[in-house]
Design an enzyme around this catalytic site. Structure first.
Site, PDB file in Angstrom:
ATOM      1  N   HIS A  63       0.850  -1.204   0.000  1.00  0.00           N
ATOM      2  CA  HIS A  63       0.000   0.000   0.000  1.00  0.00           C
ATOM      3  C   HIS A  63       0.877   1.243   0.000  1.00  0.00           C
ATOM      4  CE1 HIS A  63       0.187   1.321   4.308  1.00  0.00           C
ATOM      5  NE2 HIS A  63       0.286   0.050   4.611  1.00  0.00           N
ATOM      6  N   ASP A 171       6.188   2.433   7.081  1.00  0.00           N
ATOM      7  CA  ASP A 171       4.838   1.905   6.803  1.00  0.00           C
ATOM      8  C   ASP A 171       4.108   2.936   5.947  1.00  0.00           C
ATOM      9  OD1 ASP A 171       2.351   0.749   6.806  1.00  0.00           O
ATOM     10  OD2 ASP A 171       1.899   1.223   8.875  1.00  0.00           O
ATOM     11  N   GLU A 201      -5.152   1.596   2.259  1.00  0.00           N
ATOM     12  CA  GLU A 201      -5.032   0.451   3.163  1.00  0.00           C
ATOM     13  C   GLU A 201      -5.295   0.872   4.594  1.00  0.00           C
ATOM     14  OE1 GLU A 201      -2.884  -2.349   5.940  1.00  0.00           O
ATOM     15  OE2 GLU A 201      -2.641  -0.212   5.665  1.00  0.00           O
ATOM     16  N   ASP A 224       4.303  -5.355   3.822  1.00  0.00           N
ATOM     17  CA  ASP A 224       3.947  -4.317   4.795  1.00  0.00           C
ATOM     18  C   ASP A 224       4.918  -4.402   5.967  1.00  0.00           C
ATOM     19  OD1 ASP A 224       2.494  -2.335   6.193  1.00  0.00           O
ATOM     20  OD2 ASP A 224       0.583  -3.153   5.503  1.00  0.00           O
TER      21      ASP A 224
HETATM   22 ZN    ZN Z   1       0.913  -0.563   6.600  1.00  0.00          ZN
END
Ligand code: ZN
Length: 339
Positions: A63, A171, A201, A224
């Site tokens: 994402h 992230d 996401e 991820d």
């Molecule tokens: Zn994430």
């Protein structure tokens, strides 16, 4: 192999939160175009890249949205209240510098209710925080920021001890860099490879679901971050075995899915064959795009490769560059090994 740190710097400077991913999408597209046969952007904003191969369809999803803030109210003195976009821990936010989508910078501060001494840290609520952009009046602030504008963490990525990188949005911009890096090694794969840089996401895996419904993969693998068990004050029953520098983690379970065994076994076999040290991951709280792929259409065999990260969703997330590079090698191997 692409330079993960340099890519992270480029992406962090541009990235905007869930729902407005076009700036990071453009940067990613410029790299991805060199490594795929065709690509397109769907209505939601997912960037979908296809590397043709004769075998079954395998979809990778990283994402590209990040968490952030949206201005909701500007008071008479020019202070800005906000709502979170994605999941935030209030204790991470006090003193964080932020940048609005038009480049205006500010700092998150606590109001009287949240000031140290008036309450304990764990009681801080997001509604007790505001952004100070240095404006002196309502009119002054409104000339720079308007309600509905997005802001992100404005901290720059830095290399710190032991080959580790400290950065906001490891992230999941680091995973995007990892997937791009893996794509650069996926020449003539045996599987039919679809690499998706998904949107939204952080708001509930919205983009990956739409993309998986369109692609109809046989197997889906998310990329991820995952938490680690190597930070202070974790009680043993909440602790994870994953640690920084121990290699990419192969997910077994998180709160959004139980990974399908054929996927876990495929990833483990690829790691062993490629000589990549890996860790087994059971993430206690949190989810990934893998859950969206698993529940697409009639169901898709799904799993994930995770990059261990400390203090996820803070402006100072820390990951290990070698873990990220080995995650890229593992993903490239998974794409090139018959499923
Ligand atoms: Zn994430």
């Amino acid at each position: 192999m692409l330079n993960i740190f340099e890519l992270q710097k480029e992406l962090v400077c541009a990235a905007l939160p869930s729902g407005l991913e076009s700036r990071q999408a453009t940067i990613i597209k410029n790299y991805a175009a060199h490594y795929c046969d065709e690509f397109y952007t769907d209505a939601l904003g997912n960037l979908i890249c296809h590397i043709k191969g004769p075998g079954k369809k395998i979809m990778f999803a990283a994402h590209m949205d990040v968490i952030g803030f949206m201005a909701t109210f500007i008071d008479e003195r020019g202070y800005i209240r906000f709502v979170p976009v994605g999941g935030h821990t209030p204790a991470y936010l006090i003193g964080a510098t932020v940048r609005f989508e038009n480049g205006i910078c500010g700092c998150i501060q606590p109001d009287e209710k949240a000031k140290p001494g008036s309450t304990v840290l764990t009681d801080i609520m997001l509604q007790n925080l505001y952004i100070d952009i240095g404006a002196e009046s309502y009119e002054d602030a409104c000339s720079m920021v308007s309600v509905g504008m997005y802001a992100t963490f404005a901290t720059e990525p830095k290399m710190v001890a032991d080959g580790n990188m400290m950065t906001p949005y490891a992230d999941n911009l680091t995973s995007c860099a990892v997937l791009l890096s893996a794509m650069s090694e996926m020449v003539y794969p045996v599987n039919d490879v679809w690499c998706v840089f998904s949107v939204q996401e952080e708001l509930g895996c919205r983009g990956a679901k739409v993309a998986a419904n369109a692609i109809r993969p046989y197997m889906g693998i998310a990329i991820d971050l995952t938490r680690t068990g190597d930070t202070p004050s974790e009680t043993d029953n909440l602790r994870m075995t994953v640690k920084l520098g121990g290699g990419p983690a192969i997910k077994i379970k998180d709160s959004s899915l139980i990974c399908d065994k054929p996927v876990v076994e495929h990833l483990r076999a690829c790691a062993v064959r490629s000589g990549i040290e890996y860790q087994d991951e059971v993430l206690l709280a949190g989810g990934t795009d893998a859950s969206a792929m698993q529940r697409s259409r009639e169901g898709t065999l799904s799993g994930a490769v995770s990059i261990p990260g400390r203090s996820i969703h803070s402006p100072g997330e820390i990951i290990n560059i070698s873990d990220a590079e080995n995650a890229a090698r593992l993903i490239a191997a998974a794409a090139k090994t018959e499923i």
